[in-house]
Enzyme design. Structure first.
Site, short mmCIF file in Angstrom:
data_model
loop_
_atom_site.label_atom_id
_atom_site.label_comp_id
_atom_site.label_asym_id
_atom_site.label_seq_id
_atom_site.Cartn_x
_atom_site.Cartn_y
_atom_site.Cartn_z
N GLY A 12 8.32 9.86 -4.00
CA GLY A 12 8.72 8.45 -3.85
C GLY A 12 10.05 8.18 -4.53
NE ARG A 73 4.90 10.52 -0.79
CZ ARG A 73 5.13 10.14 -2.04
NH1 ARG A 73 5.26 11.02 -2.98
NH2 ARG A 73 5.23 8.85 -2.35
CG ASP A 104 1.86 14.28 -10.12
OD1 ASP A 104 2.43 13.73 -9.15
OD2 ASP A 104 0.67 14.07 -10.42
CB THR A 127 7.10 9.04 -10.41
OG1 THR A 127 6.00 8.20 -9.98
CG2 THR A 127 6.71 9.75 -11.70
CG ASP A 129 3.02 6.58 -9.55
OD1 ASP A 129 3.28 5.44 -9.14
OD2 ASP A 129 2.70 7.52 -8.81
CG ASP A 131 1.91 10.04 -12.60
OD1 ASP A 131 3.14 10.25 -12.55
OD2 ASP A 131 1.17 10.21 -11.63
NE ARG A 173 0.87 9.75 -5.78
CZ ARG A 173 1.13 9.87 -4.48
NH1 ARG A 173 0.18 10.19 -3.65
NH2 ARG A 173 2.34 9.70 -4.01
O1 F6P Z 1 4.22 8.04 -6.49
C1 F6P Z 1 4.87 6.82 -6.30
C2 F6P Z 1 4.09 5.96 -5.34
O2 F6P Z 1 4.82 4.77 -5.18
C3 F6P Z 1 2.64 5.68 -5.73
O3 F6P Z 1 2.53 4.66 -6.69
C4 F6P Z 1 2.04 5.33 -4.40
O4 F6P Z 1 0.67 5.57 -4.35
C5 F6P Z 1 2.78 6.23 -3.45
O5 F6P Z 1 4.00 6.58 -4.08
C6 F6P Z 1 3.06 5.64 -2.10
O6 F6P Z 1 3.67 6.61 -1.33
P1 F6P Z 1 4.34 6.34 0.10
O7 F6P Z 1 5.60 5.58 -0.12
O8 F6P Z 1 4.60 7.70 0.63
O9 F6P Z 1 3.34 5.56 0.86
#
Ligand code: F6P
Length: 325
Positions: A12, A73, A104, A127, A129, A131, A173
């Site tokens: 992300g 991703r 991660d 990130t 998050d 985390d 997440r």
């Molecule tokens: O890891 C960052 C994040 O924003 C999380 O908080 C969330 O669950 C995820 O990415 C959402 O991913 P995407 O933008 O691929 O839907």
């Protein structure tokens, strides 16, 4: 000696990534190291989406959200045959070190790749998050908390004017760092996070009723990874049990990932970028730079992918106490 490095952003996007790219490019330039930007994360490594980054090319990006290198991703990168292609592409371009900005998932790929092909590599926690084990701070977190605060403050106006109960779903997440920080800062009456399972829905309803009697409106920060499942279902359940109240939910979604980075995200991104260049020069395999107690640190990337970062239990507990009476 390291003569040319590649940078990529993966997973992300996070506000501050651009400030970090800028810092890496300029710090590398000072050390006579050329920099190649790899677009679209690991996918770009597979497809040789390489662009040269000069100190001038990163002008006017310190304040910009998202990532100028684009991100992705990449499922293929989990397979060795694709990682081999990536390695050959790096060799062809004479790239002898990599700096990876990501979370991660991105670090897992980075760790395997660095060890498999003996490539010097430094990861930078990026990130919203927050985390990543081994760093108090991760690029984008503070801006995301600020965005959540702004949104919750607005919803609070409606919640108190209409005397409503609001579930507000935030990202993160499987972790509750965003929820806890935002919960504290917005005075949310309840914060529900993945790290603490709610075993009994009716006891949650009881808690909400008790708060509602005193305060007449309730803000519940609901981390997306909560064990209770989709926020709409929980809202419906609570509504059924509290017929005389008005229960609503709001999912903040990707708004949390965008926007211009706040001061802390700009400064820390710049520091981490600079520091990552100092580290890559040492030619170590799979390292991570981070910040602990406001000091820059280096650790093995392996640690950050093997261990789970704990939530700030004190902050969680204090929030529960001071946001209610
Ligand atoms: O890891 C960052 C994040 O924003 C999380 O908080 C969330 O669950 C995820 O990415 C959402 O991913 P995407 O933008 O691929 O839907």
């Amino acid at each position: 000696m390291i003569k040319k490095i590649g940078i990529l952003t993966s997973g992300g996007d996070a506000p501050g990534m651009n400030a970090c790219i800028r810092s890496i490019v300029r710090a590398a330039h000072k050390n006579n190291i050329k920099v190649v930007g790899i677009e679209y994360g690991y996918k770009g490594l597979l497809n040789s989406n390489f662009i040269n980054l000069s100190p001038e090319s990163v002008t006017n990006i310190v304040h910009k959200g998202g990532t100028i290198l684009k991100t992705n991703r990449c499922e293929e990168f989990k397979q060795k045959k694709y990682r081999k292609i990536a390695y050959n592409n790096l060799r062809n371009e004479n790239i002898d070190g990599l700096i990876i900005l990501g979370g991660d998932g991105s670090f897992k790929g980075a760790y395997i790749f660095s060890n498999e092909f003996k490539i010097p590599l430094v990861g930078i926690p990026s990130t919203i998050d927050n985390d990543i084990y081994g760093s108090d701070y991760s690029i984008g977190f503070n801006t995301a908390v600020q965005t959540i605060m702004d949104s919750v403050d607005k919803i609070r106006d409606t919640a108190s004017s209409h005397e409503r109960i609001f579930f507000i779903e935030v990202m993160g997440r499987n972790s509750g760092h965003l929820a806890i920080h935002a919960g504290n800062a917005t005075g949310a009456e309840l914060v529900l996070i993945p790290e603490i399972n709610i075993k009994n829905l009716d006891s949650l309803v009881k808690k909400i009723k008790k708060i509602n009697i005193k305060k007449k409106s309730v803000i519940i920060i609901y981390a997306e990874g909560c064990n209770l499942g989709p926020v709409d279902k929980i809202t419906n359940y609570v509504q059924k049990k509290m017929k005389n109240s008005n229960v609503r939910y709001s999912i903040l979604g990707h708004i949390q990932r965008g926007g211009s980075p706040c001061e802390k995200d700009r400064i820390n991104s710049s520091l981490l970028g600079y520091y990552s260049v100092k580290e890559i020069i040492k030619k170590d395999k799979s390292k991570m730079v981070g910040i602990i107690n406001d000091k820059l640190i280096v650790q093995d990337l392996k640690l950050s992918i093997k261990r789970k970062k704990e939530i700030n239990k004190d902050l969680f507990k204090i929030t529960e106490i001071i946001n209610n009476y």
